[in-house]
Design an enzyme around this catalytic site. Structure first.
Site, PDB file in Angstrom:
ATOM      1  N   SER A  27      -9.754   2.034   2.783  1.00  8.50           N
ATOM      2  CA  SER A  27      -8.861   2.648   1.905  1.00  8.50           C
ATOM      3  C   SER A  27      -7.756   1.701   1.038  1.00  8.50           C
ATOM      4  O   SER A  27      -7.229   2.268   0.207  1.00  8.50           O
ATOM      5  CB  SER A  27      -8.207   3.753   2.747  1.00  8.50           C
ATOM      6  OG  SER A  27      -7.416   2.945   3.754  1.00  8.50           O
ATOM      7  N   SER A  54     -10.208  -0.306   7.038  1.00 10.53           N
ATOM      8  CA  SER A  54      -9.535  -0.197   5.499  1.00 10.53           C
ATOM      9  C   SER A  54      -8.889  -1.405   5.044  1.00 10.53           C
ATOM     10  O   SER A  54      -8.426  -1.528   3.864  1.00 10.53           O
ATOM     11  CB  SER A  54      -8.499   0.923   5.721  1.00 10.53           C
ATOM     12  OG  SER A  54      -9.144   2.142   5.673  1.00 10.53           O
ATOM     13  N   LYS A  77       0.919  -1.114  -0.090  1.00 10.41           N
ATOM     14  CA  LYS A  77       0.157   0.145  -0.032  1.00 10.41           C
ATOM     15  C   LYS A  77       0.940   1.374   0.004  1.00 10.41           C
ATOM     16  O   LYS A  77       2.009   1.168   0.609  1.00 10.41           O
ATOM     17  CB  LYS A  77      -0.888  -0.163   1.253  1.00 10.41           C
ATOM     18  CG  LYS A  77      -2.010   0.992   1.090  1.00 10.41           C
ATOM     19  CD  LYS A  77      -2.755   0.729   2.636  1.00 10.41           C
ATOM     20  CE  LYS A  77      -4.040   1.871   2.439  1.00 10.41           C
ATOM     21  NZ  LYS A  77      -4.985   1.814   3.659  1.00 10.41           N
TER      22      LYS A  77
END
Lengths: 528, 100
Positions: A176, A200, A101
């Site tokens: 996210s 997330s 990420k």
């Protein structure tokens, strides 16, 4: 130039971690199969890595899930030297390609938190979690898109464009960590790192039909992870199954002198019930609680059906499933958004354009404070500004007690609610999300509705508890995710619960990855 | 809290953010809506409840004070937009009289 999806597999359904229909029950599937194939040599580590690099750059990019590999010169594939690939397959993570990420630092790679404000920030050091995963032999092949600073539930708040759900490219992958979830779902990588502040990792895992683990707060060092809300942020893992998550957690967990909030307790070691042959006993006499507010909540029909099916599975296995009162849970959403915005308003004050940040806006002669204000206003996205201002309000003189402190007090009551339930129950079950993945653009004008997407995942975050999301069904051609929440520090229980289910003949296993890759590729106009 | 009112100009100054007039009005009304939705929180009885600010409350976070290799000056400054003689360079901080 047509990006190549896979130079090594003609059909993506031949991905090493997928389970083809004809396969016999009892044979290895998922991450275990991947390990076994690498070990036996029937799968070449070299080919696996080539596949991951080209799939992330091709299909992953067309889904909006992969960002530029990150190195200023060269690309991810050149990063992975021949030497690394020749490493003996000693650990279960050796030679496993994974995606990272954009929130987690890798030395010399761009780490932008999907924000314009960090668009040319190259990390001067690597995060502890990443270093540990690489030391275990795993290979970082891609940087994944996300909501800016982790703020969002649909991956539409990225400065670099939204991510599409591989199951249906008109829908959100969740957020996210949407890019990480999409890359695993599309079969580009078998493993990806995400971060989970209020869901997330788990919500995108559910929306993309993969498995996502948020460990206990303090389990994995946050050193080198860009901060959003420090009392809630945790590094999480997305993988093809719970076993993959367990192996990554083993590698990353444990004390780190560079993060004072990282626990000094022992590192995690997964007890593999499948290997021990005791998995059939796991659910016998297990006590599983469902919070009343969730049991009574409105949810999509497909989710309700999956939820019921899964409860039937548990009962058939010999578990007790009860609905229990957790009276403070309905307040979790308000508590969460007051606390996370307050912490974010403080954490994000460091982006002043002096120490780091985009260099575009320096050619003016404004006094310092005005320049900082201009820099922040031009480079933060809309949702980030909204949250900074909400947090600034909740912390401001005159409102601090009524909002921030009040939320922190109710947070303790929520934690006590959990402690009380865990005195009589082993696990708490909820759907991960009350709804199927929604359409892109459907609710990004309505922040409150968007915040509501996190209603099932937020409570465990507030109490710092480990929780896992795993697919249990497909409803209307979209995946449905279930969530187990376990007592503090008991990742074993959550992981084993999902693992035992996924390895059982009844378990819905996300072996669709193969078909998905083809489907997503067709929808994105990428030719295999 | 019925007496809650948001002074969006003050918040923007505190947060070092400057939004256009229209955007700022819209944002204020969104924030009011969000706070309204959070109103029920005020009814929870929290008398005598200690706030929970961090999960690892009992943890003693100090470590031994020993010298270790850290980032070099160049590595740190590499990310800065404006550098001069091995230091961060700032724009002027003083404001002329009459200037905002």
């Amino acid at each position: 130039m047509k990006p190549e999806i896979s130079s090594t597999w003609k059909r993506a359904s031949e991905l090493p971690w997928s389970r083809s229909a004809g396969e016999q029950a009892g044979s290895l599937v998922g991450f275990r199969k991947l390990n076994a194939d690498l070990k036996s040599g029937s799968l070449s580590a070299d080919k696996l890595c080539q596949h991951a690099v080209s799939a992330c750059a091709g299909l992953g990019k067309s889904l909006g899930a992969s960002l530029e590999p990150g190195k200023i010169s060269g690309n991810a594939s050149s990063d992975i030297s021949a030497n690394e690939l020749k490493k003996e397959s000693k650990t279960p993570l050796a030679q496993i390609p994974f995606a990272l990420k954009d929130f987690i630092l890798k030395k010399d790679w761009v780490s932008s938190a999907a924000s314009k404000i960090l668009s040319d920030f190259r990390a001067p050091y690597s995060a502890t979690c990443l270093e540990r995963l690489e030391n275990a032999g795993a290979l970082c092949v891609a940087r994944t898109n996300m909501d800016e600073f982790g703020m969002g539930s649909s991956n539409e708040n990225s400065a670099w464009g939204n991510v599409k759900n591989p199951w249906d490219t008109s829908r959100t992958p969740g957020g996210s960590s949407g890019g990480s979830a999409a890359l695993v779902a599309a079969g580009c990588v078998p493993l990806a790192l995400g971060t989970d502040t209020g869901g997330s990792v788990r919500q995108p895992a559910a929306f993309c039909g993969v498995t996502g683990l948020k460990p206990s707060y303090g389990r994995i060092s946050r050193y080198g992870v860009i901060s959003f809300a420090s009392s809630l942020d945790q590094v999480g893992v997305l993988s093809v199954d719970a076993f993959g998550c367990a192996k990554a957690l083993e590698a990353m967990s444990g004390e780190d002198a560079r993060d004072g909030t990282c626990s000094k307790k022992e590192s995690f070691v997964y007890k593999d019930l499948i290997a021990a042959g005791t998995s059939k006993e796991f659910y016998k006499a297990k006590r599983i609680a469902i919070p009343r507010s969730i049991a009574q909540a409105q949810m999509d029909d497909e989710v309700a059906a999956g939820f019921k099916d899964f409860q039937d599975f548990l009962k058939n296995q010999g578990a007790t499933v009860d609905v229990v009162d957790m009276p403070l849970l309905p307040h979790a959403l308000s508590v969460y958004y007051l606390i996370c915005t307050s912490e974010a308003s403080s954490n994000l004050s460091r982006y002043n354009g002096v120490h780091l940040g985009a260099s575009g806006a320096i050619d003016d002669n404004l006094p310092l404070h005005q320049r900082i204000t201009k820099f922040r206003s031009e480079n933060f996205g809309e949702e980030v500004k909204r949250r900074i201002l909400l947090g600034t309000f909740a912390l401001s003189s005159g409102y601090y007690d009524a909002y921030f402190k009040k939320a922190a007090r109710v947070r303790r009551l929520i934690q006590q609610d959990f402690e009380r339930v865990f005195q009589s129950y082993d696990l708490i079950l909820t759907p991960t999300s009350l709804e199927l993945p929604f359409k892109l653009g459907e609710r990004n004008r309505d922040p409150l509705k968007m915040y509501n997407s996190d209603v099932c995942t937020i409570p465990a975050s507030l109490a710092g508890l480990p929780a896992i999301s795993f697919p249990c069904a497909v409803g209307g051609s979209l995946p449905v995710g279930m969530q187990f929440i376990a007592p503090y520090w008991n990742e074993q229980e959550a992981l084993a619960a999902a693992d035992v289910y996924q390895q059982s003949p009844e378990g819905y296993f996300p072996y669709l990855a193969g078909e998905l890759t083809d489907k997503a590729a067709a929808q994105s106009g990428v030719k295999p | 809290m019925s007496e809650t009112s948001i002074d969006i100009a003050v918040l923007q100054r505190l947060a070092a953010l400057d939004l256009p007039e229209q955007e700022s009005r819209e944002l204020r009304s969104t924030l009011m809506k969000i706070l309204d939705a959070f109103e029920a929180l005020q009814d929870v009885d929290t008398e005598g409840v200690e706030p929970l600010y961090n999960i690892n409350e009992s943890q003693f976070a100090l470590r031994e004070d020993k010298v270790e290799q850290s980032l070099t000056r160049d590595e740190v400054l590499r990310s800065a937009p404006l550098v001069s003689d091995g230091s961060y360079k700032l724009r002027r901080m003083l404001v002329k009289s009459g200037e905002k």
